[in-house]
Design a protein around this motif. Structure first.
Motif, short mmCIF file in Angstrom:
data_model
loop_
_atom_site.label_atom_id
_atom_site.label_comp_id
_atom_site.label_asym_id
_atom_site.label_seq_id
_atom_site.Cartn_x
_atom_site.Cartn_y
_atom_site.Cartn_z
N LEU A 221 -10.73 43.57 23.01
CA LEU A 221 -11.50 43.79 22.01
C LEU A 221 -11.73 45.16 21.43
CD1 LEU A 221 -14.58 41.65 23.87
CD2 LEU A 221 -12.70 41.01 21.87
N GLY A 222 -11.88 45.20 19.90
CA GLY A 222 -11.86 46.37 19.15
C GLY A 222 -13.29 46.92 19.34
N PRO A 223 -13.72 47.84 18.69
CA PRO A 223 -15.05 48.67 18.61
C PRO A 223 -15.89 47.56 18.05
CG PRO A 223 -13.53 49.55 16.82
CD PRO A 223 -12.60 48.66 17.59
N PRO A 224 -17.25 47.96 18.26
CA PRO A 224 -18.26 47.35 17.41
C PRO A 224 -18.05 47.24 15.93
CG PRO A 224 -19.09 48.35 19.36
CD PRO A 224 -17.94 48.89 19.06
N VAL A 225 -18.27 46.22 15.28
CA VAL A 225 -18.16 46.33 13.63
C VAL A 225 -19.28 45.62 12.88
CG1 VAL A 225 -15.58 46.11 13.63
CG2 VAL A 225 -16.92 43.94 13.41
N ARG A 226 -20.15 44.79 13.55
CA ARG A 226 -21.53 44.47 13.20
C ARG A 226 -22.40 43.91 14.32
NH1 ARG A 226 -20.12 40.29 8.65
NH2 ARG A 226 -19.39 42.06 7.74
N ASP A 227 -23.40 44.44 14.20
CA ASP A 227 -24.54 43.92 14.91
C ASP A 227 -24.03 44.24 16.41
OD1 ASP A 227 -26.23 42.98 13.21
OD2 ASP A 227 -25.28 40.97 13.23
N GLY A 228 -23.35 45.55 16.72
CA GLY A 228 -23.03 45.85 18.07
C GLY A 228 -21.78 45.00 18.68
N LYS A 229 -21.26 44.22 17.80
CA LYS A 229 -20.25 43.33 18.32
C LYS A 229 -18.85 43.54 17.78
CE LYS A 229 -23.48 39.51 18.81
NZ LYS A 229 -23.83 38.04 18.32
#
Length: 503
Positions: free
Chosen positions: A202-210
């Motif tokens: 999984l990559g870095p969070p992109v929206r709402d911490g997800k």
């Protein structure tokens, strides 16, 4: 960081050659394999097997580069075989074009100790030493190349546990993810497919911490494939039988469904095959599917929903990647706000659509044509792990507007007509609602694909996907012609999203 180490006992030349094959399946451009050992230790045998596996040619002449110092081969991954035994100094590697070789392919280096530290720290060292009547191979290193080698050896161990330890392995296909596939062959048996599906990173969070993968509900482990495969097989869909599996490591040994696709000898779509695939979808969409499916005894996969968040974050790929390519600058806040407003209004119209099992990438690369069979069994379906519960119209749009093949409007209509006729024949069917959902899902999918193909070029260095952009824009124009999408069509037109690019 300390180097990691693996050992393999090689009882004879056959096992040495098998190790070369395993190494070939792990090799990538830029890798260095350093082959160390005394004269007669088996370095040349190992190198020869590796190169022949990359060439898929068991009879390929692979002479020793003792006198030429380097031999190059135009294989699946270009490979350069160096023998440094006669090297006077490590500096001579520059004259041999070592750095240039790594820029375009991989290197096998015999007598690496003569390079005096010239080799990169990511090189994988393979030392062959006498062990009784055979050899012991010690493999050590650190970094991505070593990790790939270790995984390839783990795949051989998996084959061994399945009774296929002596099988030959050849590269089959990879996709845009980290998954890869091999053809494995054993005398007296039909070839099988070895699926290598590491757990999703999984990559870095992109929206709402997800992370993106969580929001878009991308399959995170091979358990998703195993569960959906079993459910489809039980329902009469021709998906690969799973002969052996290791869900923890992400390995599956699968039935090989064949290799004939949906295109003729000139790369053009065969309309009758698209119609047959549409009829298969109609059969599937007339069934009820469980949301929880069993991958193995006690191991379950909950099929995620294709919810609004997933639809929007996929559609956002157009704004994130395609718009900057068009304009030379990131999309502004006003464009993003307007884009979301129009898309939310359109997605509201899906409230009464039929939701069912949605395979997500139901298009020609993932469908095998088996002319010798009859009915739905003519279609072998692969690449199913990312299935969701979503609008039935999505997979029809994926098929009829095939992202990698130009589908003329006539074949698109025949595909739709075949699906609609089959649904009507099965019972009550709201054709108008379906056609509206089809237009919405085709627009969403092709917007996503415009972004993905640009991302593959900009981020992943794969420019050959850009040639598909004119086709995807044409598909968007077709989908947006539906009256229900008038507002979204005006938005796309006002911002030049449907215009052909000038060189």
């Amino acid at each position: 960081m300390a180097a990691l180490m693996l050992e393999r006992l090689l009882a004879d030349e056959t096992q040495t050659a098998r190790l070369g094959e395993d190494l070939a399946l792990a090799l990538r451009a830029g890798d260095v394999l350093a082959l160390k050992g005394d004269l007669g230790a088996g370095k040349s045998t190992l190198a020869r097997a590796l190169i022949r596996a990359l060439a898929d040619d068991a009879g390929l002449d692979v002479p020793s580069p003792t006198f030429t110092l380097v031999q190059s081969y135009d294989t699946r991954i270009p490979v350069h075989h160096f023998d440094l035994y006669r090297l006077s100094s490590a500096a001579e590697l520059d004259e041999l074009g070592f750095d240039e070789a790594l820029a375009q392919g991989a290197a096998l280096v015999e007598w690496p100790e003569r390079a005096e530290g010239y080799l990169p720290g990511t090189a994988v060292l393979i030392e062959l030493v006498q062990h009784g009547d055979g050899r012991l191979a010690r493999l050590s290193g650190q970094g991505a190349a070593y990790d790939r080698v270790a995984r390839s050896l783990a795949m051989r161990d998996f084959l061994e546990s399945a009774g296929w330890g002596e099988a030959s392995r050849r590269h089959f296909i990879g996709d845009a993810s980290a998954r890869s596939y091999e053809i494995v062959s054993l005398p007296g048996h039909a070839p099988r497919v070895l699926m290598n599906s590491p757990r999703l990173v999984l990559g870095p969070p992109v929206r709402d911490g997800k992370p993106y993968g969580v929001i878009a509900h991308t399959a995170q482990s091979v358990s998703a494939f195993a569960a959906i495969d079993r459910a489809l097989l039980h329902a009469g869909v021709s998906v690969p039988e799973i002969h052996a599996q290791d869900l923890d490591q992400g390995f599956l040994l699968l039935e090989h469904l064949g290799s004939e696709g949906f295109l003729d000898g000139h790369g053009r779509p065969v309309g009758g095959r698209y119609e047959a695939a549409a009829e298969l979808l109609a059969m599937m969409h007339d069934k009820s599917w469980p949301h929880r499916m069993e991958a193995a005894p006690g191991v379950f996969h909950d099929v995620p929903p294709f919810d609004r968040d997933a639809m929007l974050i996929e559609a956002d790929l157009l704004v994130d990647w395609y718009v900057p390519m068009l304009t030379g600058a990131p999309a502004g806040d006003a464009l993003r706000v307007g884009y979301h407003k129009e898309w939310n209004a359109v997605l509201d119209r899906l409230a009464d659509s039929q939701y069912t099992l949605m395979l997500r990438d139901f298009h020609s690369p993932n469908i095998i044509w088996r002319a010798e069979r009859s009915g739905h069994d003519r279609l072998g379906i692969v690449d199913i792990q990312d299935a969701l519960i979503g609008p039935a119209a999505y997979d029809v749009a994926s098929l009829a507007m095939d992202a990698r093949v130009t589908i003329p409007p006539g074949i698109e209509k025949r595909t739709l007509d075949a699906y609609i006729a089959a649904r009507h024949a099965a019972g009550p069917f709201d054709e108008a609602a379906f056609l509206e959902a089809y237009a919405i899902m085709a627009t969403q999918r092709n917007s996503k694909i415009l972004g993905i193909f640009v991302r593959l070029e900009k981020r992943d260095g794969k420019p050959y996907y850009l040639k598909h952009l004119p086709r995807i824009r044409d598909y968007l124009r077709r989908a947006l012609s539906h009256p229900a999408l008038a507002g979204l069509r005006e938005f796309y037109t006002a911002h030049g999203l449907l215009e052909e690019q000038t060189p």
